[in-house]
Design a protein around this motif. Structure first.
Motif, PDB file in Angstrom:
ATOM      1  N   LEU A  40     -53.467  11.302  41.859  1.00 21.84           N
ATOM      2  CA  LEU A  40     -53.171  10.332  40.796  1.00 21.84           C
ATOM      3  C   LEU A  40     -52.892   8.929  41.317  1.00 21.84           C
ATOM      4  O   LEU A  40     -52.820   7.982  40.531  1.00 21.84           O
ATOM      5  CB  LEU A  40     -51.947  10.807  39.997  1.00 21.84           C
ATOM      6  N   ARG A  41     -52.738   8.800  42.629  1.00 24.69           N
ATOM      7  CA  ARG A  41     -52.332   7.536  43.221  1.00 24.69           C
ATOM      8  C   ARG A  41     -53.365   6.421  43.140  1.00 24.69           C
ATOM      9  O   ARG A  41     -52.997   5.258  42.917  1.00 24.69           O
ATOM     10  CB  ARG A  41     -51.954   7.767  44.694  1.00 24.69           C
ATOM     11  N   PRO A  42     -54.673   6.670  43.335  1.00 25.69           N
ATOM     12  CA  PRO A  42     -55.625   5.559  43.409  1.00 25.69           C
ATOM     13  C   PRO A  42     -55.557   4.640  42.194  1.00 25.69           C
ATOM     14  O   PRO A  42     -55.338   5.080  41.067  1.00 25.69           O
ATOM     15  CB  PRO A  42     -56.984   6.265  43.509  1.00 25.69           C
ATOM     16  N   ARG A  43     -55.758   3.396  42.446  1.00 24.47           N
ATOM     17  CA  ARG A  43     -55.653   2.358  41.420  1.00 24.47           C
ATOM     18  C   ARG A  43     -56.560   2.647  40.230  1.00 24.47           C
ATOM     19  O   ARG A  43     -57.697   3.069  40.391  1.00 24.47           O
ATOM     20  CB  ARG A  43     -56.022   1.011  42.046  1.00 24.47           C
ATOM     21  N   ASP A  44     -56.037   2.439  39.045  1.00 21.48           N
ATOM     22  CA  ASP A  44     -56.741   2.580  37.762  1.00 21.48           C
ATOM     23  C   ASP A  44     -56.909   4.025  37.297  1.00 21.48           C
ATOM     24  O   ASP A  44     -57.408   4.257  36.193  1.00 21.48           O
ATOM     25  CB  ASP A  44     -58.122   1.906  37.783  1.00 21.48           C
ATOM     26  N   THR A  45     -56.514   4.999  38.111  1.00 17.23           N
ATOM     27  CA  THR A  45     -56.661   6.395  37.690  1.00 17.23           C
ATOM     28  C   THR A  45     -55.889   6.657  36.408  1.00 17.23           C
ATOM     29  O   THR A  45     -56.425   7.202  35.437  1.00 17.23           O
ATOM     30  CB  THR A  45     -56.190   7.345  38.797  1.00 17.23           C
ATOM     31  N   THR A  46     -54.630   6.278  36.385  1.00 20.30           N
ATOM     32  CA  THR A  46     -53.807   6.512  35.196  1.00 20.30           C
ATOM     33  C   THR A  46     -54.302   5.712  34.011  1.00 20.30           C
ATOM     34  O   THR A  46     -54.301   6.198  32.871  1.00 20.30           O
ATOM     35  CB  THR A  46     -52.335   6.166  35.501  1.00 20.30           C
TER      36      THR A  46
END
Length: 257
Positions: free
Chosen positions: A119-125
């Motif tokens: 879930l960490r990578p940018r824009d995933t959430t």
């Protein structure tokens, strides 16, 4: 669809994940919580697969984010804010073990860190949150949400690899069951973030976190004891072993994502 916190701010959730997801954060916090307080050298002995340099560089970051305090005796202990992470960690561990089962015994702390890495990578959430509200969305719409045209395809491709979303035959994207099942995880993250009571201390961090090889960590992890008392957050009787068995029994750190 699994309940999703529709009132949550995805940008704020991404900032929350950025505080919790750096490698070894979960291992460090749970180990400190179990032992109440430890000096840096004692923490290093409890987590032998993490180098002393990496630990010493990590502690100021955890202090800065209000997760760890340093006592006047040079000992570290978790804050009340960090103790309130229990529902978040339980939700992450349950999601990872249910959606990505493995035949190898895996420590709970490691499952939590692996879930956070997904879930960490940018824009995933941001993307997952948008798809939860708009079940089928075109690439163009998601590209606009990401706001970085050159990286949109690669980011969506990575989320497909992690089985968080899928592309339909009509060129649209939608959440998979695995992605939709993140509702309780984001609800727990949203609640924890809203209830944070410990202010971050102004700490100047001068050195980058050292990246260690998987082989070095695995070799050290295989040498640890696994005779501690059961329980993810419980306190063990004395004498204590280096690492809680409920987190590490017959397991080791598997990989760095």
């Amino acid at each position: 669809m699994t309940f999703w916190p529709t009132d949550a701010d995805p940008g704020h959730l991404e900032q929350t994940l950025a505080r919790l997801s750096p490698r070894w954060t979960t291992w460090t916090l749970l180990t400190l919580q179990r032992h109440d307080h430890l000096r840096l050298s004692e923490l290093g002995r409890a987590l032998p697969w993490i180098s002393g340099t990496a630990l010493s560089q990590q502690m100021p970051r955890l202090q800065h984010h209000g997760l760890v305090d340093r006592t006047g005796r040079g000992q570290y202990q978790v804050t009340d804010t960090a103790r309130q992470l229990a529902p978040v960690y339980q939700a992450l561990s349950a999601w990872e073990s249910t959606r990505f089962p493995t035949d190898q015994p895996t420590a709970k702390a490691e499952r939590i860190e692996t879930a956070l890495a997904r879930l960490r990578p940018r824009d995933t959430t941001t993307v997952l949150h948008f798809l939860a509200q708009h079940p089928r969305t075109s690439f163009t719409e998601l590209q606009q949400r990401i706001g970085r045209p050159g990286s949109a395809y690669a980011r969506l491709q990575r989320m497909q690899t992690d089985a968080l979303l899928t592309r339909t035959g009509h060129g649209q994207y939608e959440l998979t069951e695995t992605g939709a099942a993140l509702g309780p995880v984001y609800e727990a993250l949203n609640t924890w973030s809203a209830n944070r009571t410990t202010a971050a201390a102004p700490v100047h961090i001068t050195a980058p976190i050292v990246q260690e090889t998987v082989s070095a960590r695995a070799t050290a992890a295989l040498r640890r004891t696994t005779t501690a008392a059961q329980g993810l957050f419980s306190h063990a009787p004395t004498p204590e072993s280096a690492v809680p068995a409920a987190w590490t029994s017959a397991s080791r750190p598997l990989r760095t994502r």
